[in-house]
Structures are given as C-alpha cells and as structure tokens.
Design an enzyme around this catalytic site. Sequence first.
Site, PDB file in Angstrom:
ATOM      1  N   GLU A  23     -16.701 -13.373 -35.368  1.00  0.00           N
ATOM      2  CA  GLU A  23     -17.855 -14.045 -35.982  1.00  0.00           C
ATOM      3  C   GLU A  23     -18.204 -13.457 -37.344  1.00  0.00           C
ATOM      4  O   GLU A  23     -18.473 -12.257 -37.463  1.00  0.00           O
ATOM      5  CB  GLU A  23     -19.074 -13.951 -35.042  1.00  0.00           C
ATOM      6  CG  GLU A  23     -20.232 -14.759 -35.573  1.00  0.00           C
ATOM      7  CD  GLU A  23     -21.390 -14.912 -34.587  1.00  0.00           C
ATOM      8  OE1 GLU A  23     -21.184 -14.748 -33.369  1.00  0.00           O
ATOM      9  OE2 GLU A  23     -22.495 -15.196 -35.066  1.00  0.00           O
TER      10      GLU A  23
ATOM     11  N   LYS B  89     -28.391 -12.769 -27.463  1.00  0.00           N
ATOM     12  CA  LYS B  89     -27.012 -13.074 -27.908  1.00  0.00           C
ATOM     13  C   LYS B  89     -26.745 -12.349 -29.227  1.00  0.00           C
ATOM     14  O   LYS B  89     -25.661 -11.793 -29.439  1.00  0.00           O
ATOM     15  CB  LYS B  89     -26.832 -14.595 -28.072  1.00  0.00           C
ATOM     16  CG  LYS B  89     -25.405 -15.038 -28.372  1.00  0.00           C
ATOM     17  CD  LYS B  89     -25.023 -15.004 -29.827  1.00  0.00           C
ATOM     18  CE  LYS B  89     -23.581 -15.435 -30.050  1.00  0.00           C
ATOM     19  NZ  LYS B  89     -23.144 -15.307 -31.451  1.00  0.00           N
TER      20      LYS B  89
ATOM     21  N   ASP C  38     -14.758  -2.751 -21.135  1.00  0.00           N
ATOM     22  CA  ASP C  38     -14.800  -4.058 -20.470  1.00  0.00           C
ATOM     23  C   ASP C  38     -16.066  -4.817 -20.896  1.00  0.00           C
ATOM     24  O   ASP C  38     -17.169  -4.489 -20.456  1.00  0.00           O
ATOM     25  CB  ASP C  38     -14.801  -3.781 -18.947  1.00  0.00           C
ATOM     26  CG  ASP C  38     -14.770  -5.035 -18.096  1.00  0.00           C
ATOM     27  OD1 ASP C  38     -15.185  -6.099 -18.592  1.00  0.00           O
ATOM     28  OD2 ASP C  38     -14.355  -4.929 -16.934  1.00  0.00           O
TER      29      ASP C  38
ATOM     30  N   HIS D  49     -25.420 -16.300 -43.334  1.00  0.00           N
ATOM     31  CA  HIS D  49     -24.390 -16.650 -42.359  1.00  0.00           C
ATOM     32  C   HIS D  49     -23.439 -17.697 -42.915  1.00  0.00           C
ATOM     33  O   HIS D  49     -22.223 -17.548 -42.821  1.00  0.00           O
ATOM     34  CB  HIS D  49     -25.069 -17.161 -41.096  1.00  0.00           C
ATOM     35  CG  HIS D  49     -24.153 -17.198 -39.918  1.00  0.00           C
ATOM     36  ND1 HIS D  49     -23.365 -18.276 -39.633  1.00  0.00           N
ATOM     37  CD2 HIS D  49     -23.879 -16.266 -38.973  1.00  0.00           C
ATOM     38  CE1 HIS D  49     -22.662 -18.015 -38.557  1.00  0.00           C
ATOM     39  NE2 HIS D  49     -22.958 -16.811 -38.130  1.00  0.00           N
TER      40      HIS D  49
HETATM   41  P1  NDP Z   1      -9.261   4.023 -14.382  1.00  0.00           P
HETATM   42  O1  NDP Z   1      -8.858   3.358 -13.140  1.00  0.00           O
HETATM   43  O2  NDP Z   1      -8.272   4.038 -15.497  1.00  0.00           O
HETATM   44  O3  NDP Z   1      -9.744   5.473 -13.981  1.00  0.00           O
HETATM   45  C1  NDP Z   1     -10.079   6.448 -14.876  1.00  0.00           C
HETATM   46  C2  NDP Z   1      -9.293   7.675 -14.530  1.00  0.00           C
HETATM   47  O4  NDP Z   1      -9.267   8.539 -15.652  1.00  0.00           O
HETATM   48  C3  NDP Z   1      -9.941   8.494 -13.441  1.00  0.00           C
HETATM   49  O5  NDP Z   1      -9.635   8.006 -12.183  1.00  0.00           O
HETATM   50  C4  NDP Z   1      -9.364   9.864 -13.694  1.00  0.00           C
HETATM   51  O6  NDP Z   1      -8.166   9.960 -12.963  1.00  0.00           O
HETATM   52  C5  NDP Z   1      -9.005   9.837 -15.178  1.00  0.00           C
HETATM   53  N1  NDP Z   1      -9.808  10.788 -15.950  1.00  0.00           N
HETATM   54  C6  NDP Z   1      -9.316  11.646 -16.864  1.00  0.00           C
HETATM   55  N2  NDP Z   1     -10.294  12.375 -17.402  1.00  0.00           N
HETATM   56  C7  NDP Z   1     -11.438  11.978 -16.814  1.00  0.00           C
HETATM   57  C8  NDP Z   1     -12.806  12.372 -16.971  1.00  0.00           C
HETATM   58  N3  NDP Z   1     -13.162  13.351 -17.822  1.00  0.00           N
HETATM   59  N4  NDP Z   1     -13.744  11.745 -16.247  1.00  0.00           N
HETATM   60  C9  NDP Z   1     -13.408  10.746 -15.389  1.00  0.00           C
HETATM   61  N5  NDP Z   1     -12.120  10.351 -15.197  1.00  0.00           N
HETATM   62  C10 NDP Z   1     -11.141  10.972 -15.903  1.00  0.00           C
HETATM   63  O7  NDP Z   1     -10.592   3.415 -14.997  1.00  0.00           O
HETATM   64  P2  NDP Z   1     -11.957   3.130 -14.308  1.00  0.00           P
HETATM   65  O8  NDP Z   1     -12.005   3.567 -12.891  1.00  0.00           O
HETATM   66  O9  NDP Z   1     -12.954   3.676 -15.222  1.00  0.00           O
HETATM   67  O10 NDP Z   1     -12.033   1.555 -14.274  1.00  0.00           O
HETATM   68  C11 NDP Z   1     -12.201   0.836 -15.463  1.00  0.00           C
HETATM   69  C12 NDP Z   1     -11.336  -0.389 -15.415  1.00  0.00           C
HETATM   70  O11 NDP Z   1     -11.593  -1.131 -14.229  1.00  0.00           O
HETATM   71  C13 NDP Z   1     -11.627  -1.334 -16.532  1.00  0.00           C
HETATM   72  O12 NDP Z   1     -10.388  -1.686 -17.109  1.00  0.00           O
HETATM   73  C14 NDP Z   1     -12.260  -2.537 -15.856  1.00  0.00           C
HETATM   74  O13 NDP Z   1     -11.965  -3.718 -16.557  1.00  0.00           O
HETATM   75  C15 NDP Z   1     -11.636  -2.529 -14.505  1.00  0.00           C
HETATM   76  N6  NDP Z   1     -12.358  -3.166 -13.405  1.00  0.00           N
HETATM   77  C16 NDP Z   1     -13.653  -3.570 -13.502  1.00  0.00           C
HETATM   78  C17 NDP Z   1     -14.284  -4.153 -12.428  1.00  0.00           C
HETATM   79  C18 NDP Z   1     -15.724  -4.540 -12.585  1.00  0.00           C
HETATM   80  O14 NDP Z   1     -16.335  -4.207 -13.593  1.00  0.00           O
HETATM   81  N7  NDP Z   1     -16.327  -5.244 -11.628  1.00  0.00           N
HETATM   82  C19 NDP Z   1     -13.597  -4.354 -11.150  1.00  0.00           C
HETATM   83  C20 NDP Z   1     -12.253  -3.831 -11.143  1.00  0.00           C
HETATM   84  C21 NDP Z   1     -11.666  -3.274 -12.236  1.00  0.00           C
HETATM   85  P3  NDP Z   1      -7.633  11.333 -12.348  1.00  0.00           P
HETATM   86  O15 NDP Z   1      -8.845  12.188 -12.042  1.00  0.00           O
HETATM   87  O16 NDP Z   1      -6.889  10.927 -11.129  1.00  0.00           O
HETATM   88  O17 NDP Z   1      -6.808  11.923 -13.418  1.00  0.00           O
END
Ligand code: NDP
Length: 430
Positions: A82, A269, A285, A383
Amino acid sequence: MKKEYLNKFYQKTHAERIEALVSAEIISQEDAVDFKRKLALPDEIANHMIENQITTYELPLGLALNFLIDQKEFIVPMATEEPSVIAAASSAAKIINQSGGFETTIQERTMIGQIALTNISNMNQAEQNILQHVDQIIEKANQAHPSIVKRGGGARSVITRQIEADEQYDSPSFFVIHIHIQTLEAMGANIINTMVEAIKPYLESLTGGTAIMGILSNYATECLATVTCRIPVSLLQKGNFSGEEVRDRIIEACQFAIVDPYRAVTHNKGIMNGIDAVVLASGNDTRAIEAGVHAYATRSGQYRSLSSWTKAENGDLVGMMTLPLPVGAVGGSINIHPTAQFTKQLLGNPTAKELESIIVSVGLGQNFSALKALVTEGIQKGHMGLHAKSLAISAGAKGEQIEVVTQELKQRKNMNLVTAKDILKQLNNK
Ligand code: NDP
C-alpha cells in the site's frame, strides 16, 4: 551505523538507496551486489514451507525512518503493497522523535493453550479435580516439550472456565482448561500445541469428559504491549490549522472511533497498515496478530478504537495503545527466510519483547499520521499522490514514463486508471 547517510532517503533513486545502506554500514559492498536476489526466498526453501508450492509472491520492502523507541533509534523494515504507509510512519516518527519518542511497557510474555472438554456430568467436580492436580498437569505439559523448559520457559499455571450451553446456537456446555505457557523468544504456537495435545488424555481422565481439541488461543491477553507518546502543540500546526486545533480534532476523531464501530474498523485498519507491515517483514504470522488484535478491540463488548488520544495537563497531545502482540524473535519462517534474517539484523537482532515495542510504536505512529491528515487536509491529498504511481504502472508505464505519467496524473481532476491510460497513450504518440 552512520545513519546520516539515510537523510532524505525518500528523495533518492532505488540505486542510491542501496548505496546509502552501504555508506551507512547497514550492508556491505559485497551484499549490495545483487542485493535483491540475495534476499529472495529460494524455491528450494519455499517448497518446504508450504504444500503445492509453485513460485513466490513478492511484495515491496521499504524502510521507515526516524523511530526513537525507549530512547533507542530504529530503522524499521516494512513489507506492504500500500502506497503512503511508509511515508506516514516515517513522518509520524519524525514528529514524535522531536518530543522524546515512543515509550513502551511490555508485559511478561505468557501464551495460552486451551483444551475444551464436553460430556462432563459434574462441572464443579471436574474443576475441583483439575485444581487439585495443577502441578501434575504442568509437569506433563513440560515433559512434552523439555527443550523450552531447559531454556527457562514452559508451562506455569492452569485456570478453568465453564461455558454454559447456548440454546440460540444449539451448543453444549464446555469445560475449558487454559494452561499458561512461557515460550520465551518464540511465538510458541508449535510448543503450545505439542503441550496441550499431550495432556488431553490426562485431562479426560481427571474430568471424565471428552476432549474435543487442544490448541493455543490467538487471543493473547497475557502478552500485551503498551506504547505512549506525547506531542506538544508546537509540533502539530498544519496548513490553516493551529497546533491546538489539530490536537483537539485528533482527540475528537479518536472519540468518534471509540463510540462508532463503523469508524473504529477503519481507524484500526490504519493502525494495522503499520503493524502488519512490520510483522510480515519480521517473518512473523500476520493472521495470528490480526485475529488477536481485533478481538482485543471488542473487549468492552463493542468493537472500538485500539488507540486513545487525550490532552495532557500542559496541553500536549498524548497517544496510548495496548495490543496483544505474541510475536517471536525465533521460530516459524524467521530463521529460514533470507529477508526475515536481513530485517532482524537491520533491527539489531531484537528480542521478542523489543520487537513488540517496535511494532506497537509503529502502529501508534501510523494512527497519528492518519488522524492528522484526516482532520486537516484529508487523506486523499497525500494518499492519491502516491497512488498515482501505482495507477501509472497499472496503465502500462515503464521506466522513466512512470514518473512522467505520475506527475501529469497529479495535475488532473480525475485521477484514475482511464486518465492514466490516456496520458500514457499521448506520451507514446509523441
Ligand atoms: P517453532 O515451531 O519454529 O518453534 C520455535 C523453536 O525455536 C522452539 O521450539 C525452540 O526449539 C527454538 N528456540 C530457539 N531459541 C529459543 C528461545 N530463546 N526461546 C524459545 N524458543 C527457542 O515456532 P513457534 O512454536 O513459535 O510457532 C510459530 C509458527 O507456528 C508460526 O510459523 C505460525 O504461523 C505457526 N502456527 C500458528 C498457529 C496459530 O497461530 N494458531 C497454529 C499453528 C502453527 P528447541 O528448544 O527445541 O530448540
């Protein structure tokens, strides 16, 4: 960073902007060569991100300048289609920068996982059983995702909710368990979903009910970001309007959006113009943020303005906004999308809390610019000036023709696609 090289960024050509990024030491000379291709999402990654992938869908990424947030300067990357969004954000940030910048308060980030159960014969008994086993529930949830516990996060507390049957919607009663989870630097959707699915059978055994689902709630009311800013009237004068008049009109415009949902949706918006652009640029997201923010706008029982603008005792205009902003600094596509990696670096590798501060500030700034334009010269002047460029391109203008058609279009009474095509035709016939 030598940010003086970014002065008058909007007046530079595209090539000059990339050069300015090098001079400002934001990117290296080496990165500047073939910059666009280096930040593009390769098909081999895109192919693993979604199903049935065939190509990528591009959007412009621009930089909003002048942001001073909690006394720290930021150049904010924004991905948007936009026109005028980035200009409006930068212009608001410039004014607010002169009066001390944005100040933010970020709540301890806690996410909510929900498990809904039906067919429970005695809700109060079920509640008692849950509350007597909170420690066990938390332990089982944490066992399902040990790595987040190792990092210092994990499930923290449990609450229960009883939702009565609703005849109007023919819905049964629900017994709902919320588990509060600290997902640290991640938005945490996958962490939460893993935990709640793991504890479903245990909750069924404790309540005697049937779990119909377990999933995070995107209504992240335990992950709130608040921003405030103060603007003296000396910085508000516009055209024939005095600073006091602009302030009072902005306050009234906001009151209109507080009481009228038809206005509130448009008002919000405008806020989301800025928020979505930064959320998207950061690899987060947008749907999760949109859904939560709009639900939060209805928390009083009516959809209302997300922001508030009031008059301080000394006459300053004071802006404030609180939003649920469960964004992540890691996870999702953040670590795999080259542009998200670049924007993260550009923002100085912010923590999730810092990213919340940036996003909520951009939203309030965006709102300030929109209100200021609306209550003074109107939104169309600025705009449509920028929209003229899109019309010129839609009409088929290429290269230098784009600027010529744009300038001519701005002089015309009817600024639309037909006029743009006419201008281009005349230009081609010269
Ligand atoms: P991920 O599944 O990629 O998980 C993040 C991972 O990063 C953690 O599990 C952890 O894995 C690792 N990590 C590394 N450093 C850190 C830190 N300092 N703090 C926390 N985690 C860390 O992402 P999310 O669980 O955040 O999920 C986000 C995604 O899910 C987005 O893409 C979204 O679109 C999607 N989604 C959204 C939904 C909704 O909003 N309703 C439903 C389903 C999916 P480890 O500790 O094992 O290394």
